[in-house]
Structures are given as C-alpha cells and as structure tokens.
Scaffold this active site. Structure first.
Site, mmCIF file in Angstrom:
data_model
loop_
_atom_site.group_PDB
_atom_site.id
_atom_site.type_symbol
_atom_site.label_atom_id
_atom_site.label_comp_id
_atom_site.label_asym_id
_atom_site.label_seq_id
_atom_site.Cartn_x
_atom_site.Cartn_y
_atom_site.Cartn_z
ATOM 1 N N ASP A 101 4.094 7.357 13.414
ATOM 2 C CA ASP A 101 5.489 7.768 13.200
ATOM 3 C C ASP A 101 6.281 6.926 14.212
ATOM 4 O OD1 ASP A 101 7.217 10.053 11.803
ATOM 5 O OD2 ASP A 101 7.929 9.979 13.847
ATOM 6 N N LYS A 151 1.845 17.825 12.421
ATOM 7 C CA LYS A 151 2.584 16.762 13.111
ATOM 8 C C LYS A 151 2.228 16.812 14.580
ATOM 9 C CE LYS A 151 5.622 13.484 12.417
ATOM 10 N NZ LYS A 151 5.832 12.614 11.243
HETATM 11 P P1 NDP Z 1 9.646 2.967 14.298
HETATM 12 O O1 NDP Z 1 9.329 3.408 15.665
HETATM 13 O O2 NDP Z 1 8.859 1.874 13.690
HETATM 14 O O3 NDP Z 1 11.188 2.573 14.188
HETATM 15 C C1 NDP Z 1 12.196 3.485 14.475
HETATM 16 C C2 NDP Z 1 13.523 2.750 14.399
HETATM 17 O O4 NDP Z 1 14.584 3.690 14.522
HETATM 18 C C3 NDP Z 1 13.718 1.744 15.523
HETATM 19 O O5 NDP Z 1 14.521 0.692 15.073
HETATM 20 C C4 NDP Z 1 14.441 2.576 16.582
HETATM 21 O O6 NDP Z 1 15.237 1.797 17.467
HETATM 22 C C5 NDP Z 1 15.323 3.433 15.710
HETATM 23 N N1 NDP Z 1 15.576 4.707 16.398
HETATM 24 C C6 NDP Z 1 14.659 5.625 16.775
HETATM 25 N N2 NDP Z 1 15.247 6.644 17.402
HETATM 26 C C7 NDP Z 1 16.564 6.353 17.421
HETATM 27 C C8 NDP Z 1 17.691 7.013 17.925
HETATM 28 N N3 NDP Z 1 17.593 8.203 18.544
HETATM 29 N N4 NDP Z 1 18.914 6.417 17.739
HETATM 30 C C9 NDP Z 1 19.017 5.223 17.112
HETATM 31 N N5 NDP Z 1 17.966 4.538 16.615
HETATM 32 C C10 NDP Z 1 16.766 5.100 16.770
HETATM 33 O O7 NDP Z 1 9.556 4.298 13.399
HETATM 34 P P2 NDP Z 1 9.396 4.420 11.835
HETATM 35 O O8 NDP Z 1 10.116 3.319 11.159
HETATM 36 O O9 NDP Z 1 7.961 4.647 11.554
HETATM 37 O O10 NDP Z 1 10.122 5.821 11.561
HETATM 38 C C11 NDP Z 1 11.517 5.906 11.244
HETATM 39 C C12 NDP Z 1 11.788 7.250 10.572
HETATM 40 O O11 NDP Z 1 11.008 7.367 9.384
HETATM 41 C C13 NDP Z 1 11.449 8.499 11.400
HETATM 42 O O12 NDP Z 1 12.355 9.526 11.086
HETATM 43 C C14 NDP Z 1 10.060 8.869 10.885
HETATM 44 O O13 NDP Z 1 9.764 10.244 11.093
HETATM 45 C C15 NDP Z 1 10.243 8.574 9.404
HETATM 46 N N6 NDP Z 1 9.003 8.382 8.653
HETATM 47 C C16 NDP Z 1 8.103 7.418 9.001
HETATM 48 C C17 NDP Z 1 6.948 7.255 8.269
HETATM 49 C C18 NDP Z 1 5.996 6.139 8.541
HETATM 50 O O14 NDP Z 1 5.082 5.960 7.715
HETATM 51 N N7 NDP Z 1 6.135 5.391 9.610
HETATM 52 C C19 NDP Z 1 6.618 8.153 7.150
HETATM 53 C C20 NDP Z 1 7.686 9.072 6.786
HETATM 54 C C21 NDP Z 1 8.813 9.183 7.553
HETATM 55 P P3 NDP Z 1 14.659 1.475 18.943
HETATM 56 O O15 NDP Z 1 13.453 0.611 18.722
HETATM 57 O O16 NDP Z 1 15.780 0.794 19.644
HETATM 58 O O17 NDP Z 1 14.302 2.825 19.536
#
Ligand code: NDP
Length: 450
Positions: free
Chosen positions: A165, A125
């Site tokens: 991510d 990671k």
């Molecule tokens: P994105 O950056 O596309 O989206 C993240 C979302 O979560 C946004 O809506 C963001 O809001 C919100 N968010 C992030 N941090 C916070 C916080 N501290 N409090 C509240 N809301 C928050 O990321 P992903 O969708 O790719 O990832 C989301 C999760 O899925 C993570 O845990 C990641 O590790 C996991 N994941 C992702 C994979 C992938 O293929 N992308 C694979 C496996 C797991 P805002 O924009 O306002 O910050």
C-alpha cells in the site's frame, strides 16, 4: 435510536477519536439502510454489530537500529477484520500518519471491496507509522525485518496474506518475505506484490491503476461514452497514479496532471510517463524536477494551493482519478470539478473524497466509482497471485490482464445491479456497499455466531 445510528454511537464510544474509521463506517452503514429495512434477518443475527468489530487487532512494537547506531521505535498494526468469505487480505501501509483509525478504516473498507471482486478473500489491513522517506536501503531492510519478526506469527498463506500500500512496494515486500522465510522455513504465498523471479504475478504492479481505468471505461460505456479523447486529471505519483496514467494513454485519453505531497505538475500535452517513472520509481525525486525536461509544464507547490483546497482538482477535465490518499478531494474541489465539466470520477485511492464531495458527485448523477469498487483490481490481482502460487504456475501478462478486465466489469455489473434493485441506478456507492455486504453477511449467518 434506529439500528444504524445505535451501532455508530456505540462504536464512537468504544473506539474514541478514530475519525477516518467512523467516516468509513457511516458511509457504509448509511447506504445499507434500505437493505437492512427489507431484510430483518441481518438485525436478528447481529450482523451490523459484529461486522464493525474486527475479529482481531494486533498492535506491536517495532524496534530497529538506524545507520547512526541509534535505537528507533515505531508502532506496528495488523487488523484482521473479517474472515467470513476467505483468508484476511489487505495491504500494509508505511506512512507517518498511520494510527489505529487509519488501519481500521482501510480494513473495514477492504471487507466489502474484497467481497465485490467475487473472489474468496476476507478483509484485513496493516501498517506502521514508519516513514520510509529519506531512509537508506539498509534502514528499510532492518525495519521490515523487525516488523515481520512480530507479524509472522499472525499470518499464513491460508490465514492472512498482506500486500503493499502507500510506502510499501516490491522492495519492502521483498525484505518482509525474506524475514518470513527465515523465521518459518516455509516458501509460501504469504505476501502478494512479490517480484516476478520469486513468486510474483505479472500485471500485479499495474493492476490497481489499470483496474481504476477499466472501471471508468465500464461506467462510461454504461452511458454510451468512452475514455477515448478525454482529458483526465490524476492525483498522486506512486504505484496507482503511474499505472492509471499508463492505461489512460493506452486507451486514447490524455492524463495532464500528477501530484505528490509537495505539489503537482500540469502538462497540457500529457504527462511524460517515462520521465515520471524515472523520477518516482528510480530516483525518488520531487516532481519539480519534471520541469528540467519539460519547460512547457507547470509545477505548483502545495504552499501555493488556495487555502483548504487541493489545486490539482482545479485543472479542467472530463474525468478525474484520485490516486494519492484519503480525503484529498473535498466539497469545494468536487464543485470545481463539476463546474469545469468533469463527468467521471474513478477512485484509485481509498476514500479520497470527503463525504460532502461524494454527496456532490451523487447529486450531479455523474459516473462516480467509489474506491472500494474502482480500486479493487489491486487486491483481485493479488488473489490471482495467490492462485498462481498455490498451483505453482505463472500466467502470462495477457492472461492476468484479461482476468483483471473481466473482474472489473463484473464489479461494475454487481454494483450497478444492486443500485438499480434499490431504486438508485446511478448510485454506485449504494450498489457497491450493498453488493459487497450481502455476500459477507449471508456467510456470517451460515457460519453462526462467531
Ligand atoms: P504510493 O506510496 O506508491 O504513492 C502514494 C502517492 O500519493 C505518492 O505520490 C505520495 O506522495 C502521495 N501521497 C501520499 N500521502 C499523501 C498526502 N497525505 N498528501 C499528498 N500526497 C500524498 O502508494 P499507492 O500508489 O500504492 O497508493 C495510493 C492510494 O491507493 C492509497 O490510498 C492506497 O490505499 C490506494 N490503493 C493502493 C493499492 C495498491 O495496489 N498499491 C490498492 C488499492 C488502493 P509522496 O511520495 O510525496 O508522499
């Protein structure tokens, strides 16, 4: 002191204050106890002591120039955790909360997740405390180029293959890929999550969200139920959340919420996916703007959440999909979900539920799919992207989606079978950790003390 407790104590001393990392290690090691008791070989070969220690941790300076001509400096990380069963594989996160403890927790989880997919991928990671929000395209490009200028020497198509991510999507992967190519002169599958016209895989964008929904469907089918007609609550509004909502709607379920760091939308009729994509994938707008189109939806800002709670989990539902970030669902949230009749949790995010929340779900014996099983569709499809790059082919969306569906089913079977083998058939935390660990640990024994 018993073996597991001894290892955790040593870890806390050698890596102070990495709280999320301890949380992930304690969860995994605690559920491995029955396996370790039954198989003294793992202790004899020092597997636990070795597996909690990354094979390599790289930490570096990322300097770049902002649009005003000022010098900016961020921290960059890559943790190459385990290569026992394949090249290191795991995403890159750009978010201001990133520090070594976050990258290590994610890298550690990745080992078992990747093993569970049944594919030949090790765990890694990376990331930076860089905040992409409010930055111009040129600033993002300069940052990504600087980040890759250090990272390139540590990665390679058969060495370490990063992906996206939080905060890292197709645009950032593009800028990093361009810089890698410029530095090495090599056009190879060194990153996944690439865009389609330069080596990406169809269905990679959708894979994590779709996979989390397929996993929920498998869990429910295991109990003679299905997602059809169910009301679902989803957190997040990024890559994982958007494609979770899309697949839920395709399968006849209704997702009624989405959230970001500023608040959440509740739309009883079901989230308008086209609008959500426009707001988040095109405009990068706040969710509050959703109300301009749908007056019947409700927006709740974070400032109005009850203290210590994430209000999205108070919306009554039968299935919930935490898809934002770590520790976004605590014990009180879990109890509220259970009280309101939720019978299925499938974690799109990594470690979104606190240990107390997980305990509440396990105690209630509902369908609970921990992140390392439920969100493994993303990394699995990344591996499918690597396979296409290696063979210079491109598969159709339907081919990739069919493989993804199959992989998610097999992950469910592996985790359920291991859970049943150790006498707790509904405990997929135990099942996923044991099934994921066993393959890596046996490979480590075969490969000697390295
Ligand atoms: P994105 O950056 O596309 O989206 C993240 C979302 O979560 C946004 O809506 C963001 O809001 C919100 N968010 C992030 N941090 C916070 C916080 N501290 N409090 C509240 N809301 C928050 O990321 P992903 O969708 O790719 O990832 C989301 C999760 O899925 C993570 O845990 C990641 O590790 C996991 N994941 C992702 C994979 C992938 O293929 N992308 C694979 C496996 C797991 P805002 O924009 O306002 O910050």
């Amino acid at each position: 002191m018993p073996y597991v407790a001894e290892t955790i104590a040593r870890l806390k001393k050698s890596a102070p204050a990495e709280v999320e990392f301890y949380q992930a290690v304690e969860e995994v090691l605690t559920s491995l106890r029955p396996l370790l008791d039954k198989n003294p070989k793992y202790r004899k070969h020092g597997i636990i002591e070795r597996i909690v220690e990354p094979e390599r941790q790289i930490s570096f300076r990322v300097s770049w120039i902002d649009d005003k001509g000022h010098v900016q400096v961020n921290k960059g990380y890559r943790v190459q955790y385990s290569s026992a069963i394949g090249p290191y594989k795991g995403g890159i996160r750009f978010h201001p909360t990133v520090y070594s403890g976050i990258i290590k927790f994610l890298g550690f989880e990745q080992i078992f997740k990747n093993s569970l997919t049944g594919l030949a991928i090790g765990g890694g990671k990376g990331g930076s405390d860089f905040d992409p929000k409010g930055k111009s395209d040129n600033e993002i490009m300069r940052f990504c180029q600087s980040f890759m200028t250090e990272l390139y020497r540590h990665i390679g198509a058969t060495v370490d293959v990063p992906a996206g991510d939080i905060g890292v999507g197709g645009r950032e992967i593009g800028y990093m890929y361009g810089q890698y190519k410029r530095l090495t002169g090599s056009y190879e599958g060194v990153l996944t999550g690439k865009k389609l016209n330069w080596g990406g895989s169809l269905a990679r964008t959708e894979a994590t969200g779709y996979g989390a929904v397929y996993f929920a469907q498998n869990m429910l089918e295991g109990r003679g139920d299905s997602l059809n007609g169910k009301t679902c609550v989803v957190s997040g509004a990024g890559n994982v959340a958007i494609y979770t909502i899309q697949k839920l709607h395709q399968l006849g379920a209704k997702a009624v919420t989405c959230s970001d760091s500023r608040g959440f939308i509740y739309h009883e009729k079901g989230i308008d996916l086209a609008l959500l994509k426009q707001l988040k994938e095109v405009e990068g707008a706040s969710l509050e703007k959703y109300l301009e189109t749908h007056k019947d939806a409700k927006y709740t800002p974070v400032s109005a959440y009850p203290a210590g709670r994430n209000a999205v989990w108070s919306v009554p539902c039968q299935a919930a999909f935490p898809s934002a970030t770590q520790n976004e669902l605590n014990e009180a949230d879990a109890k509220e979900l259970l009280k309101n009749g939720c019978i299925c949790i499938s974690e799109g995010a990594n470690m979104p539920s606190t240990p107390e929340a997980v305990e509440a779900f396990l105690k209630a014996k509902i369908c609970y799919g921990p992140g390392k099983a439920a969100n493994a569709g993303g990394v699995a499809t990344s591996q499918l992207e690597m396979a296409q790059n290696g063979s210079m082919q491109q598969w159709t969306f339907e081919e990739v989606d069919a493989k993804l569906k199959d992989i998610m089913k097999n992950i469910y079977i592996r985790a359920s079978e291991a859970a049943a083998e150790f006498g707790e058939p509904t405990n997929l935390v135990l099942g996923a950790n044991i099934a994921g660990f066993r393959k890596v640990a046996d490979a480590m024994i075969d490969q000697g003390v390295v």
